[in-house]
Design an enzyme around this catalytic site. Structure first.
Site, short mmCIF file in Angstrom:
data_model
loop_
_atom_site.label_atom_id
_atom_site.label_comp_id
_atom_site.label_asym_id
_atom_site.label_seq_id
_atom_site.Cartn_x
_atom_site.Cartn_y
_atom_site.Cartn_z
N ASP A 36 -7.82 -20.85 -12.83
CA ASP A 36 -6.77 -19.74 -12.61
C ASP A 36 -5.19 -20.09 -12.99
O ASP A 36 -4.81 -20.93 -12.22
CB ASP A 36 -6.76 -19.42 -11.23
CG ASP A 36 -5.92 -17.62 -11.00
OD1 ASP A 36 -5.68 -17.43 -11.93
OD2 ASP A 36 -6.43 -17.23 -10.18
N ASP A 37 -5.00 -19.84 -13.99
CA ASP A 37 -3.66 -19.92 -14.64
C ASP A 37 -3.40 -21.31 -15.00
O ASP A 37 -2.32 -21.87 -14.89
CB ASP A 37 -2.47 -19.70 -13.57
CG ASP A 37 -2.52 -18.21 -13.08
OD1 ASP A 37 -3.28 -17.28 -13.91
OD2 ASP A 37 -1.58 -17.73 -12.37
N CYS A 76 -5.52 -11.87 -14.38
CA CYS A 76 -6.90 -11.98 -13.98
C CYS A 76 -7.93 -11.26 -13.94
O CYS A 76 -8.85 -11.54 -14.50
CB CYS A 76 -6.58 -12.32 -12.45
SG CYS A 76 -5.16 -13.33 -11.88
N ARG A 80 -11.60 -11.70 -16.32
CA ARG A 80 -12.88 -11.89 -15.47
C ARG A 80 -13.86 -10.94 -15.67
O ARG A 80 -15.18 -11.34 -15.92
CB ARG A 80 -12.64 -12.15 -13.99
CG ARG A 80 -11.66 -13.21 -13.49
CD ARG A 80 -11.10 -13.05 -12.29
NE ARG A 80 -9.95 -14.03 -12.32
CZ ARG A 80 -10.19 -15.27 -12.25
NH1 ARG A 80 -11.09 -15.57 -11.59
NH2 ARG A 80 -9.07 -16.23 -11.92
N LYS A 135 -12.90 -17.44 -6.81
CA LYS A 135 -12.08 -16.09 -6.75
C LYS A 135 -12.86 -15.05 -7.75
O LYS A 135 -13.18 -15.37 -8.92
CB LYS A 135 -10.70 -16.51 -7.53
CG LYS A 135 -10.11 -15.17 -7.91
CD LYS A 135 -8.83 -15.44 -8.60
CE LYS A 135 -7.98 -14.50 -8.97
NZ LYS A 135 -6.79 -14.70 -9.44
N HIS A 137 -12.43 -11.27 -7.76
CA HIS A 137 -11.18 -10.37 -8.36
C HIS A 137 -11.58 -9.28 -9.67
O HIS A 137 -10.96 -8.93 -10.49
CB HIS A 137 -10.11 -11.46 -9.15
CG HIS A 137 -8.80 -10.64 -8.85
ND1 HIS A 137 -7.81 -11.40 -9.31
CD2 HIS A 137 -8.43 -9.45 -8.52
CE1 HIS A 137 -6.67 -10.41 -8.93
NE2 HIS A 137 -6.96 -9.28 -8.50
N SER A 160 -6.69 -12.56 -5.94
CA SER A 160 -5.92 -13.77 -6.05
C SER A 160 -5.29 -14.39 -4.57
O SER A 160 -5.09 -13.46 -3.59
CB SER A 160 -4.72 -13.38 -6.65
OG SER A 160 -4.89 -13.15 -8.05
N HIS A 218 -3.27 -21.12 -9.62
CA HIS A 218 -2.36 -19.86 -9.13
C HIS A 218 -1.69 -20.06 -7.99
O HIS A 218 -2.15 -21.04 -7.04
CB HIS A 218 -3.54 -18.59 -9.04
CG HIS A 218 -2.88 -17.34 -8.88
ND1 HIS A 218 -2.27 -17.03 -7.71
CD2 HIS A 218 -2.83 -16.37 -9.70
CE1 HIS A 218 -1.66 -15.66 -8.04
NE2 HIS A 218 -2.22 -15.58 -9.04
N ASP A 270 -8.75 -18.55 -17.22
CA ASP A 270 -8.50 -17.15 -17.35
C ASP A 270 -7.36 -16.92 -18.26
O ASP A 270 -7.39 -15.76 -18.61
CB ASP A 270 -8.74 -16.47 -15.88
CG ASP A 270 -7.42 -16.90 -14.98
OD1 ASP A 270 -6.56 -17.72 -15.50
OD2 ASP A 270 -6.98 -15.89 -14.13
N ASN A 271 -6.52 -17.53 -18.29
CA ASN A 271 -5.53 -17.26 -19.22
C ASN A 271 -4.50 -18.41 -18.99
O ASN A 271 -4.67 -19.41 -18.45
CB ASN A 271 -4.31 -16.00 -18.25
CG ASN A 271 -4.30 -15.87 -17.05
OD1 ASN A 271 -4.63 -14.97 -16.42
ND2 ASN A 271 -3.27 -16.88 -16.45
N LYS A 286 1.27 -16.89 -19.35
CA LYS A 286 0.63 -15.92 -18.67
C LYS A 286 1.16 -14.61 -18.69
O LYS A 286 2.42 -14.28 -18.65
CB LYS A 286 0.26 -16.30 -17.25
CG LYS A 286 -0.23 -15.39 -16.35
CD LYS A 286 -0.34 -15.68 -14.80
CE LYS A 286 -0.83 -14.58 -14.22
NZ LYS A 286 -0.97 -14.78 -12.59
#
Length: 461
Positions: A36-37, A76, A80, A135, A137, A160, A218, A270-271, A286
Site C-alpha cells: 500500500d503506497d 486504494c 484493488r 487490507k 478496501h 485504510s 500507508h 497499489d500505487n 500517489k
C-alpha cells in the site's frame, strides 16, 4: 508368501506413481503480495539504497522484474477492484465512492458488486483453496467482504489504516467478525505473515491462492519492536523492511512445504508513494496520473518457469493478473467483459512476447492520459481533476516518449502530430467503452449497493 510381497510392492509403487501423476496434473499455486503506497524506487532491486530489502531482491534475482507494470489508479479502492476483477475501475463503477470521493470509507453503502467475478472465484472453479489476508478496501458491508467474493477465509483490516473513527474504531476482522478494535498496528505485519504461513502448510496438498494486500507503508506508520528504528529511512523504511522479512518467511514456508517449484509469487503495489517514499526516476506521486502515481515496482518468481534474473519492459498491469492466473490454472474467464490479458508468455520469457497495446489513466471519472508503446499522451483538459482538493485548472495536451524520457519532462506533442492523432483515437475508444466525466461508456456496469450500511464493529460479549 513371495507372491503376496510382490503384490504389496507393486501396489505401493503404483500408488506412488499415481500420487506423482496427480501432483503433476495439479494446477500451480499463486501468491499475490500487494503493498500500500510503495514507491517505484523503494525496493533495492528497483534502486533503493537506504531501504534494505534482501528477500525481495532475491526474488528478483530468482525471477523477473516488470519495469512498466501499472496499477489502474493512483489510490486504494479503485486499484484493488482492478486487481480482483481484471477490469478498469470505471467498468465496474469503483472509481468513486457513494459521495463521488476517490476511495471508499467505513460504512459506505457502495462496494464491489458480488455479481463481478474475482480471481478467487475464477480459481475456485478449479478446486483452489483461497485466502485473503490484509487490507480489503472494496466495501466493508458483509455483502462486499472477501467471503462473498470467492475467498474461503479473511483476516485483516477492511480499509485504510488511517480510517480510525470514534464511532467505528479501526477493526481487525476475521471473516465478518471484529476480533480487535482499535487494532494494534505494531504487530499487524507479523500477524498477517503468520496467517499466510499457516495456510501454506495446511493447503500444501491442493492448489491454493493467497492474496496478501499489506496495510503498509500507508500512513500512519507502525513497525514491530524488532524493526522499529532500524532503517536508515526512518519509520517508513522500517515498515518496508518488515514487509521484506514477511516475504522471506513466506518463501521459506513454500520450501518447507515442498511447493516452492509449483508456486508463482508476485510482489507489487497499489500505487506510487505520496511523500515519504521514492518514485524516482518517475515524475509525480500517489493520487496522480503521472508515471509516479501508477507505475509500480513488480517482481514475479516461479522457479523453473520464470527466467532467473530477467526483466521486461512491456506494458503490463494488475488488470492482467486474473486472465494470466486463469490461463495457468486452466480456468475459464468470466462471462462478462474484462480489460486484462494473459501475460504468461512475458513471464516465461518467450521471445517476442507482447504486453498491452494501450493503457488508460483515469483520475476518478476523468480520462487524463493514454499510453501506447513508448508514447504517453496527457490529454488537453479544461479542468484537470485532483483526487483531493480543487482541480488544477486548464491544461494543454502533452506528449512524452517514455523510452527516452521516463520522467515526462520533454513535451513532444508539437513535433509529433500524427502520434497525437493516433493516441487521441485510443482515448476515444476508452470513452466509448468506459466513459469520461458525465459521458457514460457502453461497457460500464453497476457497483454493489446496500440501502443500510453495516460497519464492522466489535460486538459485546
Amino acid at each position: 508368501m513371495k507372491r503376496k510381497l510382490l503384490l504389496c510392492l507393486g501396489l505401493t509403487i503404483l500408488a506412488g506413481w499415481m500420487n506423482f501423476l496427480a501432483a503433476e496434473e495439479r494446477p500451480p499455486n499463486f501468491i499475490v503480495i500487494f503493498c500500500d503506497d510503495l514507491g517505484y524506487a523503494d525496493l533495492g532491486c528497483f534502486g533503493a539504497e537506504e531501504i534494505k530489502t534482501p528477500q525481495i531482491d532475491r526474488m528478483a534475482a530468482e525471477g523477473m522484474r516488470l519495469t512498466s507494470f501499472y496499477s489502474t489508479s493512483g489510490v486504494c479502492s479503485p486499484s484493488r477492484s482492478s486487481l480482483l476483477t481484471g477490469c478498469y475501475p470505471r467498468r465496474v463503477n469503483m472509481h468513486v465512492n457513494q459521495k463521488n470521493l476517490c476511495v471508499l470509507f467505513p460504512a459506505d453503502r457502495k462496494g464491489l458488486n458480488p455479481s463481478e467475478t474475482t480471481i478467487a472465484e475464477t480459481l475456485k472453479t478449479k478446486g483452489y483453496a483461497t485466502l485473503c489476508v490484509g487490507k480489503w478496501h472494496v466495501g466493508d458491508h458483509p455483502d462486499f467482504l472477501p467471503h462473498k467474493q470467492g475467498f474461503d477465509s479473511y483476516f485483516g483490516i477492511p480499509y485504510s489504516n488511517d480510517m480510525n473513527r470514534k464511532e467505528v474504531p479501526l477493526p481487525l476482522v476475521r471473516n465478518e467478525k471484529v476480533v480487535e478494535a482499535p487494532v494494534d498496528q505494531t504487530t499487524i505485519t507479523s500477524r498477517y505473515t503468520k496467517e499466510v504461513v499457516q495456510f501454506i502448510h495446511a493447503s500444501k496438498d491442493k492448489p491454493f491462492f493467497v492474496y496478501l494486500p499489506h496495510t503498509f507503508p500507508h500512513v500512519p506508520l507502525f513497525a514491530s519492536p524488532r524493526f522499529k528504528g532500524k532503517s536508515a529511512r526512518g519509520r517508513y523504511g522500517d515498515t518496508i523492511e518488515e514487509i521484506d522479512w514477511s516475504t522471506g518467511e513466506i518463501l521459506k514456508a513454500l520450501k518447507e512445504a515442498k511447493v516452492d517449484e509449483r508456486t508463482l509469487v508476485l510482489f507489487t503495489s497499489d500505487n506510487g508513494s505520496k511523500q515519504k517514499g521514492s518514485n524516482l526516476p518517475l515524475r509525480g506521486r500517489k493520487g496522480q496520473t503521472w508515471e509516479g502515481g501508477q507505475r509500480v515496482p513488480c517482481v514475479a518468481r516461479w522457479p523453473g518457469k520464470i527466467p532467473a534474473g530477467s526483466e521486461n519492459g512491456e506494458i503490463t498491469s494488475t488488470l492482467d493478473l486474473l486472465p494470466t492466473l486463469a490461463k495457468l490454472a486452466g480456468a475459464d474467464l468470466p462471462d462478462k467483459p474484462i480489460d486484462g490479458q494473459d501475460v504468461s508468455p512475458i513471464l516465461f520469457g518467450e521471445e517476442g512476447a507482447k504486453g498491452r497495446e494501450s493503457f488508460y489513466f483515469y483520475q476518478m471519472d476523468q480520462l487524463q492520459c493514454v499510453r501506447a508503446g513508448k508514447w504517453k499522451l496527457h490529454l488537453a483538459l479544461e479542468s484537470k481533476k485532483r483526487n483531493w482538493g480543487k482541480p488544477e485548472g486548464k491544461v494543454p495536451a502533452q506528449l512524452f516518449d517514455l523510452d527516452a524520457d521516463v520522467g515526462e519532462s520533454k513535451d513532444l506533442a508539437a513535433k509529433n502530430p500524427a502520434v497525437v492523432k493516433r493516441l487521441l483515437a485510443i482515448a476515444e475508444t476508452a470513452r466509448e467503452e468506459l466513459g469520461d466525466g458525465g459521458r457514460q461508456g457502453k461497457g460500464q456496469r453497476k457497483a454493489g449497493w446496500v440501502e443500510e450500511p453495516s460497519p464492522r464493529l466489535m460486538q459485546s460479549p
